[in-house]
Design an enzyme around this catalytic site. Structure first.
Site, PDB file in Angstrom:
ATOM      1  N   ARG A  98      -5.914  -6.916  -2.360  1.00  0.00           N
ATOM      2  CA  ARG A  98      -7.216  -7.542  -2.603  1.00  0.00           C
ATOM      3  C   ARG A  98      -7.197  -8.296  -3.929  1.00  0.00           C
ATOM      4  O   ARG A  98      -8.223  -8.766  -4.388  1.00  0.00           O
ATOM      5  CB  ARG A  98      -8.330  -6.476  -2.647  1.00  0.00           C
ATOM      6  CG  ARG A  98      -8.467  -5.624  -1.401  1.00  0.00           C
ATOM      7  CD  ARG A  98      -8.905  -6.435  -0.194  1.00  0.00           C
ATOM      8  NE  ARG A  98      -9.185  -5.579   0.960  1.00  0.00           N
ATOM      9  CZ  ARG A  98      -8.271  -5.195   1.851  1.00  0.00           C
ATOM     10  NH1 ARG A  98      -7.004  -5.593   1.701  1.00  0.00           N
ATOM     11  NH2 ARG A  98      -8.589  -4.444   2.881  1.00  0.00           N
ATOM     12  N   ARG A 103      -3.241   5.038  -1.963  1.00  0.00           N
ATOM     13  CA  ARG A 103      -3.120   3.676  -1.423  1.00  0.00           C
ATOM     14  C   ARG A 103      -2.798   2.618  -2.483  1.00  0.00           C
ATOM     15  O   ARG A 103      -1.983   1.733  -2.259  1.00  0.00           O
ATOM     16  CB  ARG A 103      -4.438   3.311  -0.734  1.00  0.00           C
ATOM     17  CG  ARG A 103      -4.615   1.841  -0.332  1.00  0.00           C
ATOM     18  CD  ARG A 103      -6.015   1.637   0.222  1.00  0.00           C
ATOM     19  NE  ARG A 103      -6.391   0.244   0.379  1.00  0.00           N
ATOM     20  CZ  ARG A 103      -6.356  -0.419   1.538  1.00  0.00           C
ATOM     21  NH1 ARG A 103      -5.927   0.186   2.633  1.00  0.00           N
ATOM     22  NH2 ARG A 103      -6.756  -1.675   1.610  1.00  0.00           N
ATOM     23  N   TYR A 112     -10.887  -6.976  10.333  1.00  0.00           N
ATOM     24  CA  TYR A 112     -12.111  -7.066   9.530  1.00  0.00           C
ATOM     25  C   TYR A 112     -11.927  -8.166   8.497  1.00  0.00           C
ATOM     26  O   TYR A 112     -10.831  -8.684   8.281  1.00  0.00           O
ATOM     27  CB  TYR A 112     -12.408  -5.740   8.831  1.00  0.00           C
ATOM     28  CG  TYR A 112     -11.204  -5.074   8.192  1.00  0.00           C
ATOM     29  CD1 TYR A 112     -10.509  -5.668   7.148  1.00  0.00           C
ATOM     30  CD2 TYR A 112     -10.756  -3.830   8.637  1.00  0.00           C
ATOM     31  CE1 TYR A 112      -9.412  -5.074   6.562  1.00  0.00           C
ATOM     32  CE2 TYR A 112      -9.654  -3.214   8.063  1.00  0.00           C
ATOM     33  CZ  TYR A 112      -8.988  -3.839   7.022  1.00  0.00           C
ATOM     34  OH  TYR A 112      -7.890  -3.241   6.464  1.00  0.00           O
ATOM     35  N   GLU A 128       0.892  -4.962  10.917  1.00  0.00           N
ATOM     36  CA  GLU A 128       0.552  -3.537  10.860  1.00  0.00           C
ATOM     37  C   GLU A 128       1.440  -2.839  11.885  1.00  0.00           C
ATOM     38  O   GLU A 128       1.306  -3.058  13.087  1.00  0.00           O
ATOM     39  CB  GLU A 128      -0.925  -3.310  11.202  1.00  0.00           C
ATOM     40  CG  GLU A 128      -1.906  -3.920  10.218  1.00  0.00           C
ATOM     41  CD  GLU A 128      -2.113  -3.083   8.975  1.00  0.00           C
ATOM     42  OE1 GLU A 128      -1.524  -1.987   8.899  1.00  0.00           O
ATOM     43  OE2 GLU A 128      -2.869  -3.522   8.092  1.00  0.00           O
ATOM     44  N   HIS A 148       2.708  -3.921   6.713  1.00  0.00           N
ATOM     45  CA  HIS A 148       1.844  -2.765   6.478  1.00  0.00           C
ATOM     46  C   HIS A 148       1.978  -1.783   7.645  1.00  0.00           C
ATOM     47  O   HIS A 148       2.653  -2.040   8.625  1.00  0.00           O
ATOM     48  CB  HIS A 148       0.376  -3.205   6.396  1.00  0.00           C
ATOM     49  CG  HIS A 148       0.056  -4.115   5.265  1.00  0.00           C
ATOM     50  ND1 HIS A 148      -0.705  -3.725   4.184  1.00  0.00           N
ATOM     51  CD2 HIS A 148       0.362  -5.419   5.033  1.00  0.00           C
ATOM     52  CE1 HIS A 148      -0.849  -4.726   3.353  1.00  0.00           C
ATOM     53  NE2 HIS A 148      -0.205  -5.781   3.849  1.00  0.00           N
ATOM     54  N   SER A 149       1.259  -0.674   7.545  1.00  0.00           N
ATOM     55  CA  SER A 149       1.000   0.203   8.690  1.00  0.00           C
ATOM     56  C   SER A 149      -0.383   0.813   8.445  1.00  0.00           C
ATOM     57  O   SER A 149      -0.820   0.928   7.295  1.00  0.00           O
ATOM     58  CB  SER A 149       2.075   1.292   8.799  1.00  0.00           C
ATOM     59  OG  SER A 149       1.918   2.268   7.786  1.00  0.00           O
ATOM     60  N   HIS A 161       0.856  -1.188   0.000  1.00  0.00           N
ATOM     61  CA  HIS A 161       0.000   0.000   0.000  1.00  0.00           C
ATOM     62  C   HIS A 161       0.893   1.239   0.000  1.00  0.00           C
ATOM     63  O   HIS A 161       1.738   1.403   0.880  1.00  0.00           O
ATOM     64  CB  HIS A 161      -0.932  -0.001   1.207  1.00  0.00           C
ATOM     65  CG  HIS A 161      -2.031  -1.006   1.116  1.00  0.00           C
ATOM     66  ND1 HIS A 161      -2.577  -1.630   2.214  1.00  0.00           N
ATOM     67  CD2 HIS A 161      -2.693  -1.498   0.035  1.00  0.00           C
ATOM     68  CE1 HIS A 161      -3.527  -2.464   1.812  1.00  0.00           C
ATOM     69  NE2 HIS A 161      -3.610  -2.402   0.496  1.00  0.00           N
ATOM     70  N   ALA A 162       0.691   2.094  -0.981  1.00  0.00           N
ATOM     71  CA  ALA A 162       1.666   3.134  -1.310  1.00  0.00           C
ATOM     72  C   ALA A 162       1.932   4.111  -0.180  1.00  0.00           C
ATOM     73  O   ALA A 162       3.067   4.544   0.031  1.00  0.00           O
ATOM     74  CB  ALA A 162       1.196   3.885  -2.560  1.00  0.00           C
ATOM     75  N   ARG A 163       0.890   4.505   0.562  1.00  0.00           N
ATOM     76  CA  ARG A 163       1.034   5.584   1.539  1.00  0.00           C
ATOM     77  C   ARG A 163       1.661   5.143   2.851  1.00  0.00           C
ATOM     78  O   ARG A 163       1.948   5.986   3.708  1.00  0.00           O
ATOM     79  CB  ARG A 163      -0.337   6.192   1.817  1.00  0.00           C
ATOM     80  CG  ARG A 163      -1.357   5.214   2.403  1.00  0.00           C
ATOM     81  CD  ARG A 163      -2.748   5.815   2.386  1.00  0.00           C
ATOM     82  NE  ARG A 163      -3.776   4.904   2.890  1.00  0.00           N
ATOM     83  CZ  ARG A 163      -5.075   5.153   2.851  1.00  0.00           C
ATOM     84  NH1 ARG A 163      -5.491   6.299   2.315  1.00  0.00           N
ATOM     85  NH2 ARG A 163      -5.960   4.297   3.326  1.00  0.00           N
ATOM     86  N   GLU A 164       1.910   3.858   3.014  1.00  0.00           N
ATOM     87  CA  GLU A 164       2.418   3.326   4.283  1.00  0.00           C
ATOM     88  C   GLU A 164       3.950   3.376   4.301  1.00  0.00           C
ATOM     89  O   GLU A 164       4.635   2.357   4.302  1.00  0.00           O
ATOM     90  CB  GLU A 164       1.876   1.908   4.491  1.00  0.00           C
ATOM     91  CG  GLU A 164       0.349   1.894   4.553  1.00  0.00           C
ATOM     92  CD  GLU A 164      -0.271   0.501   4.483  1.00  0.00           C
ATOM     93  OE1 GLU A 164       0.496  -0.498   4.479  1.00  0.00           O
ATOM     94  OE2 GLU A 164      -1.511   0.395   4.425  1.00  0.00           O
TER      95      GLU A 164
END
Length: 410
Positions: free
Chosen positions: A248, A232, A352, A375, A300-301, A174-177
């Protein structure tokens, strides 16, 4: 420090074409299932960017709220008497401060772990440009993304001719992490600088090969540096919108709960499983390891979780007790470094339902018995904008947890 890439003179601020002036991060704390449902319905109606979605009632949920939507959302929360607080008053101000910090220091520092690095800086290091990485490190191209950016897996080995058991670690899907790729850089540094000087690392590298994908989503990551800091997905165009959520897009109950078939959604699953170059690259590199692959870790974060499969179902994997045992040992070792508290358990129960994730695929399809999704820091004070001074402590504690997990495998 083994990194010694000298950054060329010139300032490069993070030029975000998308402005987040006046955007705020709100933390909402629903006290009942009914309140959770109402908050989610309101957020969907207002098209808010939901940053976290913890499973437990009473746990905080973070939202990025545009200034024109703040009044409506606040009015709804007050009317329903749902507790909330403002975690970040002006998101753009935080982005600008971090951009200025990077620009000020870039021209005079060597490559180290005190700042985030753009894609070219990271790739220069992996290419050995001006660096003193030992010769034991090599990289190969596992695939090609759009915009001409290649996805690289760095293979770290002290010998053995590719016959040893292997540990897979990927970052930045995920790009923004940003703290995720920074942590993979820290891990690479520890492996290369610690071999021969640190007994624990030397023993580990004489036992395992490490395969590390430092930036799994390079075109998305580059986009967060030059266009939208909080992007993201990847950047592939679909039906008038850009990007697939690579986490996903794996063939693990593809298209199931926790995904979207709307190309404009942050959780768009893509047109088919493995439609994306990034997921193909992970798949091909992991499957090439065959039975040698002992552990799969995707980083991730944020939220401070250490999670096992499954994300797509509440059913637990057959070896859940063993994965849970190892996760507990890892979290204890991580916490011992700086006191950072992590929650551990299976994805569906901890956060989730999320289908099409890489760790579920690694367990089900690649047959890797220890498959984890992490995370990292923090729990919402900074979220995706974790300050660069937290890179080193994040790397230290995460690496301690990973080493403990590897040593705990049966």
């Amino acid at each position: 420090m083994r990194f010694s890439l000298l950054i060329f003179a010139g300032l490069l601020a993070i030029a975000t074409a998308k402005s987040y002036d006046g955007y705020q991060v709100l933390t909402v704390v629903p006290k009942t299932e009914a309140e959770v449902a109402m908050v989610r319905k309101s957020a969907t109606h207002l098209e808010l960017d939901q940053w976290t979605d913890p499973k437990a009632v009473g746990a905080p949920i973070d939202f990025l709220v545009a200034p024109e939507k703040f009044t409506s959302f606040k009015k709804f929360l007050n009317h329903k008497r749902i507790n909330f607080s403002v975690k970040m008053v002006d998101v753009q101000k935080v982005i600008d401060e971090q951009a200025a910090q990077h620009a000020t220091s870039k021209s005079s520092r060597a490559f180290d772990h005190t700042a985030y690095h753009d894609l070219q800086e990271i790739y220069n290091i992996l290419d050995g440009v001006g660096s003193d990485f030992p010769s034991l490190i090599s990289h190969y191209t596992a695939g090609t993304t759009y915009e001409g950016r290649d996805i690289r897996v760095t293979a770290v080995s002290s010998g053995g001719g590719g016959s040893r058991d292997a540990i897979w670690i990927d970052c930045g899907i995920h790009a923004r992490e940003w703290v995720s790729p920074a942590t993979c850089q820290w891990i690479l540094d520890q492996l290369t600088s610690g071999y021969g000087s640190d007994a624990a690392i030397t023993t580990m590298m004489d036992t395992y090969d490490f395969h590390i994908m430092t930036v799994t989503n390079p075109d998305g990551y580059a986009y967060t540096w030059n266009s939208d800091r909080l992007w993201r997905k990847n950047r592939v165009p679909y039906q008038g919108c850009h990007g697939t959520d690579d986490n996903r897009n794996f063939d693990s109950n593809f298209g199931g709960p926790g995904t979207s078939n709307n190309p404009c959604s942050d959780t768009y699953h893509g047109p088919s499983a493995f439609s994306e170059a990034e997921t193909q690259a992970v798949r091909d590199a992991v499957l090439a390891l065959g039975s040698r692959a002992r552990m799969f870790i995707t980083i991730h974060s944020y939220s401070q979780y250490w999670m096992t499969p499954y994300g797509y179902d509440y059913v637990l994997p057959a070896n859940y007790d063993e994965q849970y045992r190892v996760a507990g040992i890892a979290v204890s070792a991580l916490t011992a470094v700086h006191g950072t508290q992590f929650v551990y358990g299976n994805i569906a129960d901890v956060i989730y339902l999320a289908s099409g994730g890489s760790s579920d695929w690694a367990y089900d399809s690649a047959g890797i018995q220890y498959a984890y999704a992490l995370e990292l820091r923090d729990t919402g004070n900074w979220g995706f904008l974790l300050p660069p001074e937290q890179i080193v402590p994040t790397g230290e504690e995460t690496w301690a947890g990973i080493m403990a997990a590897i040593n705990a495998m049966q």
